[in-house]
Structures are given as structure tokens and as C-alpha cells.
Design an enzyme around this catalytic site. Sequence first.
Site, PDB file in Angstrom:
ATOM      1  N   LYS A  22       4.592 -51.219  45.737  1.00 40.58           N
ATOM      2  CA  LYS A  22       4.357 -52.020  44.775  1.00 40.58           C
ATOM      3  C   LYS A  22       3.678 -51.482  43.338  1.00 40.58           C
ATOM      4  CE  LYS A  22       0.039 -54.395  44.762  1.00 40.58           C
ATOM      5  NZ  LYS A  22      -0.448 -54.686  43.397  1.00 40.58           N
ATOM      6  N   ASN A  23       2.841 -50.763  43.389  1.00 32.06           N
ATOM      7  CA  ASN A  23       2.269 -50.171  42.050  1.00 32.06           C
ATOM      8  C   ASN A  23       3.168 -49.123  41.665  1.00 32.06           C
ATOM      9  OD1 ASN A  23       0.442 -51.840  42.638  1.00 32.06           O
ATOM     10  ND2 ASN A  23      -1.308 -50.384  43.342  1.00 32.06           N
ATOM     11  N   CYS A 116      -7.205 -59.567  40.665  1.00 28.81           N
ATOM     12  CA  CYS A 116      -8.124 -59.785  42.023  1.00 28.81           C
ATOM     13  C   CYS A 116      -9.563 -60.185  41.329  1.00 28.81           C
ATOM     14  CB  CYS A 116      -8.037 -58.680  42.741  1.00 28.81           C
ATOM     15  SG  CYS A 116      -6.367 -58.230  43.300  1.00 28.81           S
ATOM     16  N   ARG A 121     -11.852 -56.389  35.157  1.00 33.52           N
ATOM     17  CA  ARG A 121     -10.640 -55.802  34.978  1.00 33.52           C
ATOM     18  C   ARG A 121     -10.243 -55.952  33.392  1.00 33.52           C
ATOM     19  NH1 ARG A 121      -7.722 -56.032  39.643  1.00 33.52           N
ATOM     20  NH2 ARG A 121      -6.384 -54.636  38.829  1.00 33.52           N
ATOM     21  N   ASP A 306      -8.036 -48.484  46.689  1.00 31.53           N
ATOM     22  CA  ASP A 306      -7.178 -49.664  47.525  1.00 31.53           C
ATOM     23  C   ASP A 306      -7.313 -49.604  48.921  1.00 31.53           C
ATOM     24  OD1 ASP A 306      -4.569 -49.742  45.215  1.00 31.53           O
ATOM     25  OD2 ASP A 306      -6.572 -50.455  45.069  1.00 31.53           O
ATOM     26  N   ARG A 399       1.395 -60.563  48.260  1.00 29.29           N
ATOM     27  CA  ARG A 399       1.367 -59.902  46.852  1.00 29.29           C
ATOM     28  C   ARG A 399       1.778 -58.344  47.065  1.00 29.29           C
ATOM     29  NH1 ARG A 399      -3.454 -60.162  42.889  1.00 29.29           N
ATOM     30  NH2 ARG A 399      -1.939 -58.789  42.005  1.00 29.29           N
TER      31      ARG A 399
HETATM   32  C1  EPZ Z   1      -4.146 -50.165  39.279  1.00 34.37           C
HETATM   33  O1  EPZ Z   1      -4.852 -51.488  38.616  1.00 34.37           O
HETATM   34  C2  EPZ Z   1      -3.786 -50.751  40.324  1.00 34.37           C
HETATM   35  N1  EPZ Z   1      -2.700 -52.212  40.153  1.00 34.37           N
HETATM   36  C3  EPZ Z   1      -4.753 -51.217  41.541  1.00 34.37           C
HETATM   37  O2  EPZ Z   1      -4.193 -51.508  42.753  1.00 34.37           O
HETATM   38  C4  EPZ Z   1      -5.609 -49.847  41.801  1.00 34.37           C
HETATM   39  O3  EPZ Z   1      -6.785 -50.392  42.407  1.00 34.37           O
HETATM   40  C5  EPZ Z   1      -6.086 -49.213  40.443  1.00 34.37           C
HETATM   41  O4  EPZ Z   1      -4.993 -49.079  39.534  1.00 34.37           O
HETATM   42  C6  EPZ Z   1      -7.011 -48.030  40.479  1.00 34.37           C
HETATM   43  O5  EPZ Z   1      -6.105 -47.110  41.231  1.00 34.37           O
HETATM   44  C7  EPZ Z   1      -1.569 -51.900  39.902  1.00 34.37           C
HETATM   45  O6  EPZ Z   1      -0.938 -50.810  39.722  1.00 34.37           O
HETATM   46  C8  EPZ Z   1      -0.448 -53.085  39.730  1.00 34.37           C
HETATM   47  P1  EPZ Z   1      -7.297 -49.179  36.416  1.00 34.37           P
HETATM   48  P2  EPZ Z   1      -5.493 -51.062  37.183  1.00 34.37           P
HETATM   49  O7  EPZ Z   1      -6.979 -49.587  34.729  1.00 34.37           O
HETATM   50  O8  EPZ Z   1      -4.272 -50.270  36.421  1.00 34.37           O
HETATM   51  C9  EPZ Z   1     -11.528 -50.142  34.127  1.00 34.37           C
HETATM   52  C10 EPZ Z   1      -3.936 -53.080  44.394  1.00 34.37           C
HETATM   53  O9  EPZ Z   1      -4.528 -53.463  45.207  1.00 34.37           O
HETATM   54  N2  EPZ Z   1     -10.691 -50.439  33.021  1.00 34.37           N
HETATM   55  O10 EPZ Z   1      -6.929 -47.788  36.819  1.00 34.37           O
HETATM   56  O11 EPZ Z   1      -5.818 -52.350  36.667  1.00 34.37           O
HETATM   57  C11 EPZ Z   1     -11.251 -51.000  35.317  1.00 34.37           C
HETATM   58  O12 EPZ Z   1     -12.240 -52.055  35.155  1.00 34.37           O
HETATM   59  C12 EPZ Z   1      -4.411 -52.934  43.062  1.00 34.37           C
HETATM   60  O13 EPZ Z   1      -2.592 -52.799  44.578  1.00 34.37           O
HETATM   61  C13 EPZ Z   1     -11.481 -50.673  31.679  1.00 34.37           C
HETATM   62  O14 EPZ Z   1     -12.464 -50.342  31.461  1.00 34.37           O
HETATM   63  O15 EPZ Z   1      -6.783 -50.079  37.269  1.00 34.37           O
HETATM   64  C14 EPZ Z   1     -11.896 -50.132  36.555  1.00 34.37           C
HETATM   65  O16 EPZ Z   1     -12.884 -50.276  36.702  1.00 34.37           O
HETATM   66  C15 EPZ Z   1      -5.656 -53.266  42.909  1.00 34.37           C
HETATM   67  N3  EPZ Z   1     -10.805 -50.849  30.669  1.00 34.37           N
HETATM   68  C16 EPZ Z   1     -11.346 -48.572  36.007  1.00 34.37           C
HETATM   69  O17 EPZ Z   1     -10.991 -48.627  34.603  1.00 34.37           O
HETATM   70  C17 EPZ Z   1      -9.444 -50.872  30.599  1.00 34.37           C
HETATM   71  O18 EPZ Z   1      -8.818 -51.226  29.538  1.00 34.37           O
HETATM   72  C18 EPZ Z   1      -9.844 -48.444  36.787  1.00 34.37           C
HETATM   73  O19 EPZ Z   1      -8.804 -49.430  36.444  1.00 34.37           O
HETATM   74  C19 EPZ Z   1      -8.626 -50.671  31.893  1.00 34.37           C
HETATM   75  C20 EPZ Z   1      -9.347 -50.332  32.913  1.00 34.37           C
END
Ligand code: EPZ
Length: 418
Positions: A22-23, A116, A121, A306, A399
Site C-alpha cells: 500500500k505505502n 488516522c 499528522r 505500523d 484501507r
Molecule cells: C507514512 O505516513 C505511512 N503512510 C504510515 O503508514 C507510516 O506509519 C509512517 O509513514 C511512518 O513510517 C503512508 O505511507 C501512506 P511521516 P506519513 O511523515 O508520511 C511527523 C499505515 O498504517 N511529521 O513519516 O504521514 C508526523 O507527525 C500508515 O500504513 C511532522 O511533524 O508519516 C510523525 O510524528 C499509518 N510534520 C512523524 O513526522 C510533517 O510535515 C513521521 O511521520 C510530516 C510529518
Amino acid sequence: MDAIHIRGGNALFGETKIQGSKNAVLPVMAAALLIQDVCIIENCPRISDVYHMQQLLESIGCRVGWAESTLTIDARNISHDTMSGDNVTGMRSSITLLGAMLGRTGEVTMAYPGGCVIGERPIDMHLNALRKMGVAIYEKEGCFTARTEKKMEGTVIRFPISSVGATENVILAGVMAKGVTVLQNAAKEPEIVTLCEFLRDAGAVIEGIGGSVLIIQGGHGLHGIKFRIPADRIVAGTYLFSVIGTGGNIFLEDAPTAQMRSMIQAAEEIGAQIHVTSEGIHVIADEHRRAVPYLKTEIYPGFPTDMQSPLMAVLTTAQGVSVIEEAIFEDRFHIIGQLEKMGACIEQQGKRQAVVIGVDSLLGCEVTARELRGGAGLVIAGCMALGETVVKNRHFIERGYEDICRDYRNLGADIRTG
Ligand code: EPZ
């Protein structure tokens, strides 16, 4: 009803093939928007997040078609630059279209992405990086417009923390920008590698793939390609941990073993026997599960956030006390209350730590999923529990899991939708 019924307490035996990731497929679908040609993407999972992304692409004029698990995206003629509606707010990964739309049209209006309940986020890192590349952002009433008066400019960007989505957006913008973009502290998840490989195969020039410094040379023409999505490491990990919870002997065909080292290490620490082959992973587990004294979720290649809920479900009946620290998202323990309804003994210590005291067994009952991976964890608990478990809100699980009941039935579980 929007639920899954499981009669648990039996060991799992059998084999199942792991779906496409998915990701990985979602950013690749966004990247196809940059290519004024036809792309053929194989091994796509048929999950609701992919269908939502398909609708978003079609809403801006792409033609998208399916043949079994092969997706064809024709992005030769796109029509407009405004995205709104449920598909954007209901799915966080729509934010990856931001960089792609800017790269293709120079402008996009979209609602702030939903996602979620696992945390705030924010998208500050996405927006700040794009501003550095010359993008103007105008925010109003829950939406924003991003616009480049002229071509985006490559520059040096350094992320304060690792972000998968923000890294993806900079890559998508960078391949279309003028000049070179250097991204420091880039995320190194396998899904980033897949995105870079897709773009490179289509003609982009990206150096440092798989590392934390990416050098993206803009301005190279991109052409349509045929590309295969790798198997989903989180789906494979979910089923791997399931058999540790129930006991049994399973084979996970096509599991991306090289991407699963941290999960395999945790599984062996609990007591599973793991045999990795070129075709997948063979997992043998008995009813003796050891607790994990301390495990912290980390960015890749650490233990993935995850997999935190699936792991917690398994540890509820391990012998001893386990401590789990969730270091990536600030609110990812929704499963605790539901596992306690099934007889688990878990103490949450603040937002980031849970102490799991092993009990003899879980008892089936009605539980409610509130997000994707917590839902998967509840299905694992249902397979472990004595009696029947009903997991409500199946739609969250759909999803990310193409057909979780099919996969578990392949492994011998007594499971059905209802
Ligand atoms: C991706 O989400 C994945 N989703 C998530 O999988 C996964 O848990 C996550 O990466 C971490 O590996 C998809 O790929 C569609 P991040 P993403 O930006 O990109 C903070 C699932 O179950 N952050 O790496 O949204 C954020 O709040 C999903 O398949 C900021 O502060 O994750 C978090 O604490 C859930 N500012 C941390 O970074 C920003 O602008 C990591 O988030 C962006 C992120």
C-alpha cells in the site's frame, strides 16, 4: 455489517501470498501523474486507499484501468488543478499528490489531508520544503492553494526529522524542478526506494537512493514504463506475528524478507523459528511466547510503528512483562482499551509507553477498530482468543489489507466478514 467474525484459539497452518505494498503503490500512483504517457503498474493491492487515489487521479483527467492486479494510468491529458471532497480529506496519502500536481501543472488546491486518529499528522515539513523550492502557499478554511509563478527551483533542503510523506513530496517536486535538489535527512523506508526506482526507470536522475541524502536532478524528460510493486512488508509482518500469537506453522509467499529484519529479530526474540527463503518466509511457533523487555518503534530500518499494534496483541499472552515505546506517532495506543476488553493486562504510561503483562489467554468479545493497524492487531487478538471475536469497523482494515479474511482462511483461521 461492517465487521469481521473470528472463532479463535486454534493454531494457524498453511500458506498465503503477500499482496503488493500500500505505502509503495500510493506515491507511485502520484508519480505517474508527472509522466505524460501511459504507465503500467503491476502487483497493485486492491484496497480502498488505492481506489481513493484512483478517483483523485480520474478527477483531474487521468484515465485509470484495472486488469486483475495491474493498474494502467494514462496521464497524457489532465484537466484541472483543484482537488477536494472526501477522497482528499479521508485519506492522508493524498498529500503526496501535492508535489506531483505542482510538478505537472504548477498549481493545486486541496483540503488538508485527513488520516488516522494516530496523531496530529501535520504537513509543515511538506509545505516549508515546497516554499524553499519557490512554491507560494495560500491557506483558507481548511483548504490551501499551492502555486509556482515559475518553474520550481532545486535547492538544499534539510528535514528536522525523518518524514516519509514529506520526502516523497520533495522527490516528486524535485524531478520536475529546475536544477538540483539536495534533500538531507531524507526518509529511508523501502517505499521511498520504490518511488525513486520507479522515477529512475521512467528517466529521472536520482542519486543516493536508499540513503538519507538524496540528490535529485530536475528537468529530465519522463516516459511511460511498466513497473512491479514490491510485496507489503507490513501485511507480511502482520501475518508473521499472527502465527506467533496462535502457534502453528505458516509460509508467507513473496514476503519482502530483506525489508523485514527488525520484525524477524523481534519475532525470534519472542521465540519463533524463522526460515527465510528466496520465495518468502517460513514461520514456526509454539504456545511458548517470551515477553520483550523493551521495544521502541523507530524509523527504518528500526521496528516499524505500523507493526506496534500487531506486536502488542501478540505480547498480551507472552510469559512475562513487555514494554513498548511508540516513538513516531503521539496517539497510537487505541488498541489498548479493546485488548483489555478481551482480558489483556496493559498499563499505558503517558502517550508513548505501554507495559504489557502477559496473561494465560484472551477471551473473544466484540471490539472496535479505530484505525488501520490497530484493527489488524484486533484481528490477530481474535485469532488468539478463546471463543468468538467480532471486530467492528472493518472498513479501516480494508484501507490496507486486500482481503484479510481470505488470507487468514488460507492460514486455517475460522474467520468471515459479517
Ligand atoms: C507514512 O505516513 C505511512 N503512510 C504510515 O503508514 C507510516 O506509519 C509512517 O509513514 C511512518 O513510517 C503512508 O505511507 C501512506 P511521516 P506519513 O511523515 O508520511 C511527523 C499505515 O498504517 N511529521 O513519516 O504521514 C508526523 O507527525 C500508515 O500504513 C511532522 O511533524 O508519516 C510523525 O510524528 C499509518 N510534520 C512523524 O513526522 C510533517 O510535515 C513521521 O511521520 C510530516 C510529518
